[in-house]
Scaffold this motif. Structure first.
Motif, short mmCIF file in Angstrom:
data_model
loop_
_atom_site.label_atom_id
_atom_site.label_comp_id
_atom_site.label_asym_id
_atom_site.label_seq_id
_atom_site.Cartn_x
_atom_site.Cartn_y
_atom_site.Cartn_z
N UNK A 1 212.21 28.68 154.00
CA UNK A 1 211.66 27.58 153.02
C UNK A 1 210.76 27.95 152.08
N UNK A 2 210.41 27.35 151.13
CA UNK A 2 209.49 27.80 150.03
C UNK A 2 208.13 27.92 150.43
N UNK A 3 207.85 29.04 151.03
CA UNK A 3 206.74 29.38 151.46
C UNK A 3 205.89 29.86 150.20
N UNK A 4 204.63 30.19 150.44
CA UNK A 4 203.85 30.73 149.40
C UNK A 4 204.30 32.04 148.79
N UNK A 5 204.79 32.99 149.78
CA UNK A 5 205.26 34.18 149.37
C UNK A 5 206.37 34.02 148.31
N UNK B 1 205.34 32.53 145.06
CA UNK B 1 204.75 33.45 144.10
C UNK B 1 205.95 34.37 143.38
N UNK B 2 206.96 34.57 144.04
CA UNK B 2 208.09 35.38 143.62
C UNK B 2 208.82 34.58 142.49
N UNK B 3 209.04 33.32 142.81
CA UNK B 3 209.48 32.40 141.99
C UNK B 3 208.84 32.39 140.62
N UNK B 4 207.48 32.01 140.96
CA UNK B 4 206.60 32.30 139.65
C UNK B 4 206.67 33.69 138.59
N UNK B 5 206.96 34.67 139.48
CA UNK B 5 207.22 35.82 138.66
C UNK B 5 208.51 35.95 138.00
N UNK B 6 209.46 35.37 138.60
CA UNK B 6 210.86 35.46 138.00
C UNK B 6 210.63 34.47 136.72
N UNK B 7 209.87 33.51 136.74
CA UNK B 7 209.76 32.69 135.48
C UNK B 7 209.11 33.08 134.46
N UNK C 1 208.40 42.16 150.74
CA UNK C 1 206.91 41.62 149.89
C UNK C 1 206.75 40.36 150.46
N UNK C 2 207.81 39.55 150.46
CA UNK C 2 207.61 38.15 151.03
C UNK C 2 207.56 38.14 152.32
N UNK C 3 208.17 38.68 153.23
CA UNK C 3 208.10 38.77 154.64
C UNK C 3 206.73 39.20 155.28
#
Length: 750
Positions: A17-21, A24-30, A182-184
């Motif tokens: 699920x779209x947890x905080x980590x 954050x990675x989606x924000x970096x991609x964008x 990094x996310x896990x």
């Protein structure tokens, strides 16, 4: 093609699920993607982790980002390169464009190279890497498995290329690298990611569609030069060609369209101009840049139709000229010397290095006033695009400047042999930088070296290299394929690879050759500063005598026939056994096979039989097909061949009477059964016809045999037969069927 778009991605795992980590990675991609779009560069996103995590990020990006590409083209081992241009055309906008390269499915570097060149600035390329090297493609899925020689299989490929490519992708500059760990592990990934991203260049104000709507300063300047050159050329005699060369994405086709608009708008009576390319989509961009009224004036042609109809033209424009077969391109230039030839300068498409190595010397010889123009500024994306640099490296297109590294005087003073080191190794024994030197030298020297050859050089199991080094500098390289023995599964079975033995088996039905072990030289090159010092011959001798090759029965080579190459291999102890009659599309030359005499008695008997048959057949080949005397070979070269034919024993005509009758009869029976081609028995067939009684003139096929005896081509025979018999639709196969039926009736009688 499987997995063409994000619609075919696996369903997002509910455990991701779209947890905080992940958010954050989606924000970096964008942020990274928007930064690259501002620069008019392609985004290169690297996701290393499980397929479920990679899928989650791609699906979430599609759902969260309104301007995410509408489809992502998946480049895996099943990618169909023939469809890439249609699925990712040059006119597609950045908002529509995206690629996914899944290393777990295998890398097809030629598909990646083609697709990368079509991806505009602002597009995105996603590299999916397994977290562990064990997740690299399973052997059965290797994209180059079908190129391996029998009996090698995909599981025999080494992981050298995949491991090297993985390391280069992870460490490339200006790429965004995200790790599942990094996310896990709830880590802040910013420090890891940003070390690969540079922020030194200010954002570009150039819109993504600039290539389609306007000309750059460089294009405008070159447009004026080309326009004036064309106007001067119209009345110039003799006419001479013009070259327009650039790397991909530099706006060659757009410039052509603007040039035609300028020329056609400037005269009361429009010029007769034709656009031509191997495929219509290759000149589509130039066509779209034409004013609508000019589209009614400029005609579009396929090259074969243009040569067949030969309309009157003021100018011929050939876009992506390197894709045309070299003989066809020569014919077009000869007939339409007022021509503009435009193509990429990479040399990995179409006829490969023939564009670089053959065209310019040929133009120097025939058109002293030809001109060349070059575009350097990237337009489809901004300069210093990170994806362009990475794909060039992955495809082996790194410039090593081998021809200059020896120094200005290196070619003047022979190198002392004790200063040289010699190697006979497998490519996997070398470091990555050494392999890169080898590939750079072979690419510089050979006209058909492709990106997939770089993959094979790194990972194929049956390759061998003989090398000369001067300190750490590569002086010479010989690339060989180790072949044989083969199982004898009958004359109709064709196995992958083993060019020489299978070609000789096809033409001579000598299965004994299959029992031998062979080393076939596919390429040999000496760096330019060190040529003319007999190093090539010494390299061949070293290769043949090396202990690694003590079990080799014979060394073989196949190449486009030229006097210089034939003399070189003859001096190395090789002898002529086969000459093809069809010119190669890239070189314009017929294939010549040479071989060293084998030591084993069974192989030597087959070798002697083949050599004797070739010498008996040579007169018929030279009379009927003229494989070394066609109009694309210079007079000087034809004269050189004449000297060779007259002086060297390989080419001395052997009377058919010296060939045992049972061998001639057996060859004709095998021709009737379809085991030998006509070109392998034409001399024996004509000799057989001459020996028949006068009753032969009552045969319906007698005229056909007489025409062949006179050296007429199959096309001429087809026309003459249609005129005399009224059978208008009979082709070569039909005519050969008539000959075979008559042959079978006579041979069965005996």
């Amino acid at each position: 093609m499987a997995n063409n778009s994000t619609d075919s991605l696996p369903t997002v795992d509910e455990n991701f699920a779209l947890n905080q980590q992940l958010a954050d990675q989606l924000a970096q991609i964008l942020a990274y993607w928007h930064q690259q779009r501002q620069r008019h560069q392609r985004a290169s996103l690297v996701l290393m982790g499980s397929k479920a995590w990679q899928t989650t990020l791609l699906e979430a990006s599609k759902a969260q980002f309104a301007d995410w590409p509408s489809e992502l083209l998946w480049l895996d081992s099943k990618a169909n390169r023939q469809h890439l241009r249609h699925q990712l055309g040059q006119t597609r906008s950045a908002q529509q464009a995206g690629l996914v390269v899944d290393m777990a499915e295998g890398l097809d570097i030629e598909a990646i190279t083609l697709a990368e060149g079509l991806l505009p600035g602002g597009g995105i390329c996603c590299w999916l890497l397994p977290e562990e090297t064990a997740g690299l493609p399973a052997p059965s899925e290797h994209p180059l498995a079908k190129l391996l020689s029998f009996p090698w299989h995909a599981q025999d490929m080494t992981p050298h290329y995949a491991l090297w490519a993985r390391e280069r992708i992870l460490n490339a500059d200006q790429h965004l690298v995200l790790l599942e760990t990094d996310s896990m592990n709830h880590q802040d990934a910013d420090s890891h990611i940003n070390r690969n991203i540079t922020h030194t260049r200010p954002p570009s104000t150039q819109p993504p569609s600039a290539e389609l709507t306007a000309l750059s300063a460089e294009q405008s300047q070159l447009l004026q030069l080309l326009y004036q050159h064309f106007r001067d050329q119209v009345t110039q005699q003799p006419a001479s060609p013009t070259l327009l060369v650039a790397a991909r994405g530099r706006g060659k086709s757009t410039l052509i369209g603007h040039l035609l608009n300028r020329l056609l708008a400037d005269v009361d009576t429009p010029y007769q101009i034709a656009l031509c390319s191997a495929r219509p989509e290759q000149h589509q961009q130039a066509w779209l840049c034409l004013n609508p009224k000019h589209q009614d004036t400029v005609t579009r042609w396929a090259p074969d139709a243009l040569l067949a109809q030969q309309p009157t033209l003021d100018w011929l424009i050939i876009d992506e000229a390197a894709h045309l077969p070299w003989p066809q391109l020569q014919k077009l230039i000869r007939h339409y010397p007022h021509c503009l030839l435009s193509s990429t300068s990479a040399g990995y498409e179409g006829s490969g290095q023939a564009w670089q190595q053959h065209l310019r010397p040929w133009l120097d010889q025939h058109f002293s006033d030809w001109r060349e123009f070059t575009l350097t500024q990237a337009l489809r994306w901004h300069a210093e695009d990170p994806l362009e640099a990475l794909v060039r490296e992955l495809s082996g297109q790194v410039d090593h400047q081998l021809s200059e590294q020896g120094g200005e005087t290196a070619g003047l003073t022979p190198l002392p042999l004790h200063h040289l080191s010699w190697q006979c190794v497998t490519p996997q024994d070398l470091s990555a930088s050494q392999r890169a030197q080898v590939f750079a030298l072979l690419t510089e020297s050979h006209y058909q070296t492709r990106p997939r050859d770089w993959q094979l050089l790194c990972s194929a199991p049956n390759y061998q290299l003989a090398l000369i080094w001067h300190n750490s500098q590569l002086v010479g390289a010989l690339w060989a394929i180790m072949e044989g023995p083969l199982p004898d599964w009958g004359p109709e079975r064709r196995l992958q690879g083993h060019l020489v033995t299978q070609k000789l088996r096809q033409h001579h039905q000598t299965p004994a050759l299959y029992s031998g072990r062979y080393a076939r030289c596919t390429r040999i090159a000496i760096a330019k500063p060190y040529r003319q010092q007999c190093l090539g011959k010494q390299l061949v001798s070293y290769w043949q005598s090396h202990p690694h090759n003590i079990d080799i029965d014979s060394f073989t080579v196949s190449f486009g026939a030229s006097p210089a190459l034939w003399r070189f291999w003859s001096a190395c102890g090789f002898h002529t056994l086969h000459l093809g009659v069809q010119a190669d599309a890239a070189s314009g030359r017929c294939n010549l096979i040479m071989m060293t005499p084998p030591q084993a008695q069974s192989l030597r008997q087959a070798y002697d039989q083949i050599q004797n048959w070739f010498q008996a057949q040579w007169l018929a080949l030279s009379d009927e097909f003229q494989p070394l005397s066609h109009d694309l070979i210079s007079v000087t070269e034809q004269q050189a061949w004449q000297v060779i034919w007259q002086q060297h024993p390989d080419w001395q005509v052997r009377p058919w009477q010296r060939t045992p009758p049972h061998q001639r009869q057996q060859a004709l029976r095998e021709y009737v059964l379809g085991y030998r081609p006509y070109e392998a028995v034409s001399g024996a067939l004509i000799d057989w016809f001459e020996q028949q009684s006068e009753e032969k003139w009552h045969w319906p096929e007698a005229e056909l045999l007489r025409w062949k005896q006179q050296g007429q081509s199959w096309a001429q025979c087809r026309q003459a037969w249609s005129a005399s018999s009224g059978q208008a639709h009979i082709g070569r196969k039909g005519l050969e069927a008539l000959l075979k039926a008559r042959l079978q009736a006579i041979l069965d009688f005996y």
